[in-house]
Motif scaffolding. Sequence first.
Motif, mmCIF file in Angstrom:
data_model
loop_
_atom_site.group_PDB
_atom_site.id
_atom_site.type_symbol
_atom_site.label_atom_id
_atom_site.label_comp_id
_atom_site.label_asym_id
_atom_site.label_seq_id
_atom_site.Cartn_x
_atom_site.Cartn_y
_atom_site.Cartn_z
ATOM 1 N N ALA A 175 9.424 3.939 -49.393
ATOM 2 C CA ALA A 175 10.504 4.923 -49.390
ATOM 3 C C ALA A 175 11.860 4.217 -49.451
ATOM 4 C CB ALA A 175 10.416 5.798 -48.141
ATOM 5 N N GLU A 176 12.865 4.935 -49.921
ATOM 6 C CA GLU A 176 14.189 4.335 -50.115
ATOM 7 C C GLU A 176 14.803 3.863 -48.804
ATOM 8 O OE1 GLU A 176 16.691 7.015 -52.222
ATOM 9 O OE2 GLU A 176 15.519 6.949 -54.079
ATOM 10 N N TYR A 177 14.634 4.641 -47.732
ATOM 11 C CA TYR A 177 15.247 4.231 -46.468
ATOM 12 C C TYR A 177 14.583 2.972 -45.898
ATOM 13 C CZ TYR A 177 11.303 6.607 -44.193
ATOM 14 O OH TYR A 177 10.060 7.015 -43.800
ATOM 15 N N VAL A 178 13.298 2.761 -46.207
ATOM 16 C CA VAL A 178 12.624 1.547 -45.773
ATOM 17 C C VAL A 178 13.132 0.359 -46.581
ATOM 18 C CG1 VAL A 178 10.396 0.374 -45.569
ATOM 19 C CG2 VAL A 178 10.579 2.801 -45.002
ATOM 20 N N ASP A 179 13.309 0.550 -47.888
ATOM 21 C CA ASP A 179 13.879 -0.519 -48.714
ATOM 22 C C ASP A 179 15.287 -0.868 -48.258
ATOM 23 O OD1 ASP A 179 11.622 -0.731 -50.273
ATOM 24 O OD2 ASP A 179 12.322 0.704 -51.778
ATOM 25 N N ALA A 180 16.068 0.154 -47.890
ATOM 26 C CA ALA A 180 17.431 -0.094 -47.421
ATOM 27 C C ALA A 180 17.419 -0.901 -46.130
ATOM 28 C CB ALA A 180 18.155 1.231 -47.214
ATOM 29 N N ALA A 181 16.536 -0.541 -45.199
ATOM 30 C CA ALA A 181 16.435 -1.283 -43.940
ATOM 31 C C ALA A 181 15.987 -2.715 -44.189
ATOM 32 C CB ALA A 181 15.457 -0.582 -42.992
ATOM 33 N N ARG A 182 15.079 -2.895 -45.153
ATOM 34 C CA ARG A 182 14.598 -4.236 -45.477
ATOM 35 C C ARG A 182 15.732 -5.092 -46.049
ATOM 36 N NH1 ARG A 182 10.801 -2.682 -48.571
ATOM 37 N NH2 ARG A 182 9.131 -2.579 -47.010
ATOM 38 N N MET A 183 16.559 -4.512 -46.904
ATOM 39 C CA MET A 183 17.677 -5.263 -47.499
ATOM 40 C C MET A 183 18.749 -5.585 -46.475
ATOM 41 S SD MET A 183 18.169 -3.665 -51.334
ATOM 42 C CE MET A 183 18.263 -1.962 -50.796
ATOM 43 N N LEU A 184 18.824 -4.777 -45.413
ATOM 44 C CA LEU A 184 19.797 -5.060 -44.352
ATOM 45 C C LEU A 184 19.326 -6.152 -43.406
ATOM 46 C CD1 LEU A 184 20.956 -1.433 -43.454
ATOM 47 C CD2 LEU A 184 22.308 -3.216 -44.584
ATOM 48 N N GLY A 185 18.128 -6.667 -43.646
ATOM 49 C CA GLY A 185 17.626 -7.779 -42.843
ATOM 50 C C GLY A 185 16.872 -7.375 -41.598
ATOM 51 N N VAL A 186 16.413 -6.126 -41.533
ATOM 52 C CA VAL A 186 15.636 -5.672 -40.380
ATOM 53 C C VAL A 186 14.330 -6.468 -40.317
ATOM 54 C CG1 VAL A 186 14.418 -3.706 -39.363
ATOM 55 C CG2 VAL A 186 16.641 -3.370 -40.453
ATOM 56 N N SER A 187 13.977 -6.921 -39.129
ATOM 57 C CA SER A 187 12.763 -7.718 -38.976
ATOM 58 C C SER A 187 11.529 -6.884 -39.321
ATOM 59 C CB SER A 187 12.640 -8.238 -37.533
ATOM 60 O OG SER A 187 12.438 -7.158 -36.634
ATOM 61 N N ARG A 188 10.449 -7.575 -39.664
ATOM 62 C CA ARG A 188 9.223 -6.887 -40.063
ATOM 63 C C ARG A 188 8.668 -6.020 -38.924
ATOM 64 N NH1 ARG A 188 5.500 -7.585 -44.125
ATOM 65 N NH2 ARG A 188 3.333 -7.007 -43.672
ATOM 66 N N THR A 189 8.715 -6.557 -37.709
ATOM 67 C CA THR A 189 8.204 -5.800 -36.562
ATOM 68 C C THR A 189 9.014 -4.534 -36.344
ATOM 69 O OG1 THR A 189 7.448 -7.841 -35.494
ATOM 70 C CG2 THR A 189 7.684 -5.871 -34.099
ATOM 71 N N ARG A 190 10.329 -4.667 -36.361
ATOM 72 C CA ARG A 190 11.194 -3.504 -36.174
ATOM 73 C C ARG A 190 11.028 -2.516 -37.323
ATOM 74 N NH1 ARG A 190 15.716 -2.274 -33.168
ATOM 75 N NH2 ARG A 190 17.184 -0.814 -34.125
ATOM 76 N N LEU A 191 10.835 -3.039 -38.522
ATOM 77 C CA LEU A 191 10.646 -2.187 -39.695
ATOM 78 C C LEU A 191 9.394 -1.317 -39.533
ATOM 79 C CD1 LEU A 191 12.042 -1.788 -42.497
ATOM 80 C CD2 LEU A 191 10.291 -3.310 -43.428
ATOM 81 N N VAL A 192 8.329 -1.944 -39.012
ATOM 82 C CA VAL A 192 7.070 -1.211 -38.852
ATOM 83 C C VAL A 192 7.179 -0.174 -37.750
ATOM 84 C CG1 VAL A 192 4.652 -1.425 -38.161
ATOM 85 C CG2 VAL A 192 5.643 -3.069 -39.768
ATOM 86 N N PHE A 193 7.687 -0.582 -36.580
ATOM 87 C CA PHE A 193 7.650 0.294 -35.405
ATOM 88 C C PHE A 193 8.814 1.279 -35.330
ATOM 89 C CE2 PHE A 193 4.888 -3.175 -34.030
ATOM 90 C CZ PHE A 193 3.822 -2.461 -33.512
#
Length: 289
Positions: A175-193
């Motif tokens: 999803a776009e908001y997940v891609d946006a969070a990933r580009m902002l450098g959100v850690s993988r753990t935080r991204l998942v949970f």
Amino acid sequence: MSAGATAHAGTRRRVLPRVPIVERAAVTVAVAMVLLAVVGPLIAPHDPYAVDLSKALLSPSGDHWFGTDASGRDVLSRVLSGARVTLPATMIVIVAAALIGTVVGTVAALGGKVVDEVLMRITDIGLSLPSIILALGLAAALGSGLQSAVIALSLTWWPGYARLVRTLVRDVKDAEYVDAARMLGVSRTRLVFRHILPNALNTLYVQTTLDVAAVMLVISGLSFVGVGAQVPSAEWGAMIAAAANNLTNGWWAVAFPGLAIMLTAISFNLLGDWLRVRNDPTIREGAGR
């Protein structure tokens, strides 16, 4: 856009399906059963385990509204107390199976092709075998008892949740908001949970509600065939098994525990359908038109 059109659009956004009287009744019964699991033994008119052979198989009356069983125990008191046995066992199975399935499904969706293939083939094996047969074998191996039935069902019910969670997570992770969070450098753990799982599990909540009926019926069935709760436990399935030999002259000892199982199963099933409608925008729009 005119004011009338704006008002009309606002009205359409606020449209939600009206809750039919059947669903309202289902919610009421489901809540009542949960409350019985909490207060049932406290409001039971008699000791659910007190044996009095002089009162064996008394038909329903003012003193014993649901009659008595072959040991002279008050059936109403045992049905009320049984809610504290059957429903918690059902919830434990669902929570444990959902947790296992969520972990397996999430790891499969995010762990790469090899991990996904291995976990999903194991899941497919579990899905290909009837849960009740696997649970019956495991419960018999672990020894008769409600605890064995709960453990056995928890270990056999998770594949459906794993398959569902894998699909949900795979849909959400791109999803776009997940891609946006990933580009902002959100850690993988935080991204998942914080981003993937909370948005992927709404459907899982609905499925767990729908599974209450199925799990409860399997637990009662395991008790009925002798590998679940054992006599004199007030578990509803065990009560039916104990009273089955006296069906002709003590039908009430079978009918009222069976009625409790039926009402609880139907109410949670309808509650799950209602939650599915509430969480599915396509169904919601169709109901609003």
